[in-house]
Design an enzyme around this catalytic site. Structure first.
Site, PDB file in Angstrom:
ATOM      1  N   ASP A 105      15.236 -72.321  33.306  1.00 17.95           N
ATOM      2  CA  ASP A 105      15.458 -72.250  34.755  1.00 17.95           C
ATOM      3  C   ASP A 105      16.785 -72.891  35.133  1.00 17.95           C
ATOM      4  OD1 ASP A 105      15.195 -71.957  37.431  1.00 17.95           O
ATOM      5  OD2 ASP A 105      13.520 -73.313  37.668  1.00 17.95           O
ATOM      6  N   ASP A 301      20.037 -67.227  39.639  1.00 19.90           N
ATOM      7  CA  ASP A 301      18.937 -68.117  39.282  1.00 19.90           C
ATOM      8  C   ASP A 301      18.020 -67.453  38.261  1.00 19.90           C
ATOM      9  OD1 ASP A 301      17.151 -70.301  39.324  1.00 19.90           O
ATOM     10  OD2 ASP A 301      15.902 -69.267  40.781  1.00 19.90           O
TER      11      ASP A 301
END
Length: 638
Positions: A105, A301
């Site tokens: 992430d 992201d």
């Protein structure tokens, strides 16, 4: 006086760095109300400064040192976006190493795993981390720089996310290992040991999060601070329906045709790019470039599943896509709760989607263009075969443009933080090392890090690689699977339990006892080595490729659960063999055999009748034929 002034300046500088680090921690994301399955939108909304983690390092700019060669950590990625909503990698924490599957992430700064002391944690892929079992674990003691637990002894962390899930726990420090593809030796690092999790974090299969964002607790920042890697990392997500991929922590020589765009770390704590235009089928969308220039720019992201555009940009994009797919039929989405835009009639071959859907180009501020194939903005319909849905949605909460993992399928993305840029290179991520001309063999064991007494953790040396088989060809057949497994229990201790072990493997792989055959079992150092053959079910000639790869994945990812009697195991090698090309006789031997048997039976019956007839002829009716109907013998099914 001078010393006092210098000290005052140092304190003020540190204070300003802490304030600036926390002042940009709020970014509103779209609510999770589109797409099916639901988007896994992980971080991009941190906790408030009051509950956020402390800052342990004042980030140093590494100038001349970055030009020196550094090792890197090459790691495999697992899972895929459609079934899981995320990609995971494997990390090992502690001495001896404890294994975890963590979501990669770029929007999160903390790496955390469930702790054995967790009071509210879900059931995840691996057992919770046990600090008490690690010889090298140390709690991060509470100082004025961090939030403290109720006893005032250990630092704590807390995070909340846009989809309203939360995580909190204590901070610890231990040895982290990166797998056997890594040139980087195990390193000490600070991570979160969860005591509470809610929402998607509680229900997900993955164990936790690997934080790759910018921040002092980020695994990247910690490794760069130690000067053991250069300030760069890369992600490469597999394609539609394939999944998997690769990750590199540290520098990687960029391919000659990789395109770059600027990423401003001062403007935003998130990895941003300067998107200026979107073209569909070669035609520019009539939009003001400022539409992509929200507070944080266009955010990239990896923890978000889909892509989100400001309302005006989404409408223009949607209309352009629908105009370019006039030959397809628009259908309802897989989930009636969402108004997904879906199309049928494109076929099941992902490589042929460009014949039905238009090419999309993203144009950056320097004029460089990244072309997106249909798999970069579509997801497969889960209920209609050969149907696809738009994986781009309106951001109705914020004017931010957010590009999730779907946009970078089969794209090597290089986060070159040292040179404040992000690079893109279209490729097949399941064969990344081959395309970069890098050996996939395990490197020589690097020297042990100073200050640690841990041995290098490992992951299976051979794991399932979809590139070895074309998974798009559903007709692929596999005649047998050969696997080589090592155990850390000696051969003599294992020998009395071979029959039990065979039954356990049979059960764990969901096959019949007649399908699992032990070929060889022998000693291997202080452990043992076994070789097995798994064959199709009785009366079946082959496995499907999906079944075979599922078995390999279960073994290589340590999903097979065995009693403590057998210790721990490791998949050393495997081979899925397609059926050999058979001759006409081999293909139809059963039919031929049945025909021969039938002929023999009929012949024997006729011969018997002949002798009976001959005997009766001589006894009762000399020289006179017998007019009698003989009923054909019924053959039993073979």
């Amino acid at each position: 006086m001078a010393a006092a002034l210098a000290q005052l300046i140092s304190v003020v500088s540190l204070f300003l760095s802490l304030v600036s680090a926390d002042s940009t921690n709020v970014l509103l994301l779209p609510s999770q109300n589109h797409g099916s399955p639901p988007a896994m939108i992980l971080p991009l909304l941190h906790s408030s400064p009051d509950s956020s983690t402390s800052h342990f390092y004042h980030r140093r700019q590494l100038h001349g040192s970055q030009s020196q060669p550094h090792p890197n950590a090459r790691m495999r990625l697992h899972d895929d976006l459609l079934r899981n909503g995320y990609y995971t990698t494997r990390l090992w924490i502690g001495t001896p190493p404890q294994r975890f599957a963590l979501i990669v992430d770029t929007g999160s700064t903390v790496t955390y795993v469930p702790c054995s002391t967790c009071k509210h944690c879900g059931r995840h892929q691996d057992p919770n981390f046990r600090p008490e079992d690690s010889e090298t674990y140390q709690p991060v003691k509470c100082t004025w720089q961090c939030n403290c637990d109720s006893k005032g002894k250990q630092c704590t962390y807390e995070r909340r996310y846009a989809e309203m899930s939360t995580t909190s726990g204590v901070l610890g420090e231990d040895v982290i290992s990166f797998g056997n593809l890594s040139e980087l030796s195990p390193q000490r690092a600070i991570f979160g040991c969860e005591n509470d999790e809610t929402g998607d974090l509680y229900s997900q299969r993955a164990d936790g999060i690997m934080g790759l964002g910018r921040g002092d607790l980020s695994i990247m920042d910690q490794l760069v601070e130690k000067k053991v890697i250069s300030d760069s990392f890369s992600l490469c997500y597999g394609g539609m329906g394939v999944g998997g991929g690769a990750m590199v922590l540290g520098g990687l020589s960029p391919p000659a045709d990789m395109i770059f765009t600027h990423s401003d770390p001062v403007r935003s704590p998130y990895y941003n790019i300067n998107l200026k235009e979107i073209h569909v089928a070669g035609k520019r969308l009539h939009l003001n470039p400022k539409v992509f220039d929200g507070k944080h720019g266009t955010v990239l992201d990896s923890g978000t599943t889909y892509a989100y555009l400001p309302e005006s940009a989404f409408l223009a994009f949607k209309h352009a896509i629908m105009k370019g797919t006039h030959s397809l039929k628009q259908i309802n989405g897989p989930d009636p709760r969402y108004e997904d835009i879906c199309f049928s009639g494109a076929g099941i071959d992902v490589s042929e989607l460009s014949k039905s859907f238009p090419v999309v180009d993203m144009v950056f501020e320097n004029g460089h263009k990244l072309s997106l194939s249909p798999e970069n903005y579509l997801f497969q319909h889960s209920k209609v075969r050969g149907a696809y849905c738009l994986g781009v949605f309106p951001n109705d909460k914020d004017p931010t443009t957010l590009l999730g993992g779907i946009v970078v399928r089969n794209t090597l993305v290089m986060y070159d933080r040292e040179h404040t840029r992000i690079g893109f290179w279209k490729t097949n991520c399941t064969d990344l090392w081959g395309r970069l001309h890098i050996s996939d063999a395990s490197p020589t064991l690097p020297p042990k890090s100073k200050g640690t007494n841990s041995t290098k953790a490992f992951e299976p040396s051979v794991s399932p690689s979809p590139s070895q088989y074309n998974l798009q060809k559903v007709e692929l057949q596999i005649a047998q699977i050969v696997i080589v497994i090592s155990f850390n229990v000696s051969y003599m201790d294992m020998k009395p339990y071979i029959t039990e072990l065979t039954g356990l493997i049979t059960h764990e792989l969901d096959v019949n006892t007649s399908q699992v055959h032990l070929m060889n079992f022998s000693s291997l150092g202080n452990g043992s080595l076994s070789k097995w053959v798994i064959t199709p079910r009785p009366y079946a000639d082959f496995f499907s490729n999906a079944t075979a790869m599922s078995m390999i994945a279960r073994l290589s990812e340590h999903h097979m659960q065995l009693p403590d009697t057998f210790g721990s195991y490791k998949l050393l090698d495997w081979n899925a063999e397609p059926p050999a090309k058979r001759t006409w006789w081999q293909q139809y031997y059963l039919v031929v055999a049945l025909a021969v048997l039938l002929t023999l039976l009929l012949g024997m019956s006729a011969l018997g009748i002949f002798f009976i007839w001959k005997n009766r002829q001589h006894a009762e009716h000399p020289y006179k034929p017998v007019d009698v109907a003989v009923q054909e013998q019924e053959l039993q099914t073979l």
